[in-house]
Design an enzyme around this catalytic site. Structure first.
Site: not given
Ligand code: NAD
Length: 452
Positions: A12, A154-155, A157, A206, A210, A251, A262, A322
């Site tokens: 994200v 809402f992206l 992966e 959100k 999901n 879906f 997620c 996926k």
């Molecule tokens: P992730 O867990 O893959 O990455 C999180 C990043 O944040 C890591 O690089 C970590 O080192 C960093 N981090 C953690 N604590 C930190 C801090 N205090 N300061 C700075 N950096 C810090 O997360 P993601 O998959 O990118 O998802 C992020 C959020 O978005 C989550 O809440 C997730 O549910 C939501 N989300 C994810 C997706 C997806 O497809 N991955 C889609 C929509 C929403």
């Protein structure tokens, strides 16, 4: 041009930061993982996402995209600070672990020197907007005004960049509508509908989105289980349903169930919130139960054909939850590997990009150079992830590598007739008359034996 700081640099955070930079803003992405930041400064990305590398390189070269481990440096002159850190399952009772969000909010507070809008993009339990506000109030060192806006992401992966560039909608929630309007301006160029509401409603949109998508998947998997008993083809059922504009085609792919970072954790977190509020989440519980059954379905089909699995070699095609991602969080493959190993089977596997990540989460899995390697000496091959490269496999060659030509098609990727002609025993997910076709041309539907 606005000055934007993004906290967190993976799916994200990195995608959001790159897109805002591409729109002409000055963006600094902060992460506490020093290795990730050092790599990003060398244009090495911490994740695999189609097209993202090019956008990162372009914007870094243009001087619009920067990476830092320092909040002090990253927050200097920031007008907007996006929180995009992880909110994993707390590993206890299904609640969300908010430690990363709380730590980020505290660091923002300590580094704040000028008015900012703090925008929460992480998926967070209802009420977290207020929590972030309280943390910043408690820890800020300078008396500067700030607002907190919820902006759930809402992206998907595998298509994160495209989804960020062309969102279906932008949801903004805030107590301070003027702050939400300033965030809306950042998105105006993307042409998406913008919904402005209150903080709690935005956070709930959100989870509800999901949970609904996960429900569709479990719904079609339940229909698949019924189709399997009654001899109907679930792929045709889904096609027939999807043509109804009230239903739509998305879906509705029966298979091994949902996984990823997620859906499972967000459904569990919503259930946890419901229970905490005194509401029994009966539909959501069924969604999770049906999903777990899909992994067991594979093992049951293998046992039906191979008997005892101890000592049997099972080849898995695909490990990522996926296609087009290297993310294996909550992937069906991991649950399947655990079940197979518990039954005494040896597991060999191939995935185009997720083997390194899978290696960190599993033991005693033999990772192979390609699909044919995973099939070598196998008593069965299970198609787990519908990567494009598996669509055009040389199935005759695959068959020749195997000890027994048993193919469990967990994603209904193959044409049963074609596979049968090659001499495989084919097991698809509820393919009706083609549900289970043995190489000796006998068709069996569980509960019935049908000759051909
Ligand atoms: P992730 O867990 O893959 O990455 C999180 C990043 O944040 C890591 O690089 C970590 O080192 C960093 N981090 C953690 N604590 C930190 C801090 N205090 N300061 C700075 N950096 C810090 O997360 P993601 O998959 O990118 O998802 C992020 C959020 O978005 C989550 O809440 C997730 O549910 C939501 N989300 C994810 C997706 C997806 O497809 N991955 C889609 C929509 C929403």
């Amino acid at each position: 041009m606005k000055r934007i700081t993004v906290i967190g640099t993976r799916y994200v955070g990195l995608t959001t930061g790159s897109v805002f930079a591409d729109l002409g803003n000055q963006v600094t992405c902060i992460d506490i993982d020093a290795r990730t930041i050092a790599d990003l400064r060398q244009n090495i990305l911490p994740i695999y996402e189609p097209g993202l590398h090019e956008v990162v390189v372009r914007n870094t070269a243009a001087g619009r995209l920067h990476f830092s481990t320092s909040y002090q440096e990253g927050l200097r002159e920031a007008e907007f600070v996006f929180i995009a850190v992880g909110t994993p399952d707390d590993g206890k009772d299904g609640g969300a672990d908010l430690s990363q969000v709380c730590a980020a909010a505290k660091s923002i507070a300590e580094g704040l020197h000028q008015p900012v809008v703090v925008v929460n993009k992480s998926t967070v339990p209802i009420g977290t907007g207020d929590l972030v506000t309280n943390i910043i109030n408690e820890h800020r060192r300078h008396d500067v005004p700030f607002s907190v806006v919820s902006n759930p992401e809402f992206l998907r992966e595998g298509s994160a960049l495209k989804d960020c560039m062309q969102p279906d909608r932008v949801v903004l929630g805030a107590a301070d509508r003027a702050a939400a309007e300033t965030v809306a301006e950042l998105y105006r160029g993307l042409g998406a509908p913008i919904i402005i509401t209150d903080l709690r409603t935005a956070e709930m949109i959100k989870y509800a989105s999901n949970a609904f998508l996960a429900t569709r998947i479990s719904f079609i998997n339940e229909i698949a289980a019924i189709c399997e008993r009654l001899g109907a083809d679930v792929t045709e059922v889904a096609r027939g349903m999807g043509c109804d504009v009230r239903i739509g085609p998305y879906f509705l792919d029966a298979g091994l169930g949902f996984g990823g970072s997620c859906f499972p954790k967000d459904v569990k977190a919503l259930m946890h919130m419901a229970k905490d509020a005194g509401q029994h989440p009966q539909l959501l519980q069924a969604v999770m139960d049906i999903n777990a059954d899909r992994r067991r379905w594979v093992v049951e089909r293998l046992q039906e054909h191979l008997g005892e699995l101890r000592g049997k070699r099972i080849g898995l095609l695909g490990l990522a939850f996926k296609p087009n991602t290297d993310d294996i969080r909550e992937a069906p493959s991991l649950a399947l590997i655990a079940l197979l190993q518990a039954a005494g089977a040896q597991v060999a596997a191939y995935d185009p990009v997720a083997m390194d990540n899978a290696g960190e989460e599993t033991t005693e899995v033999e990772f192979c150079a390609d699909a044919y390697g995973a099939a070598t000496g196998a008593d069965a091959v299970v198609l787990v992830t519908a990567w494009n490269e598996f669509r055009q496999l040389d199935l005759a060659q695959l068959r020749d590598q195997m000890r027994r030509p048993l193919l469990i098609d967990g994603r209904n990727l193959y044409d049963p007739a074609e596979v049968l002609q090659l001499g495989f025993t084919y097991v698809g997910v509820s393919r009706g008359a083609a549900a289970e076709i043995n190489s000796d041309s006998e068709v069996t539907i569980p509960g019935q034996a049908v000759g051909r």
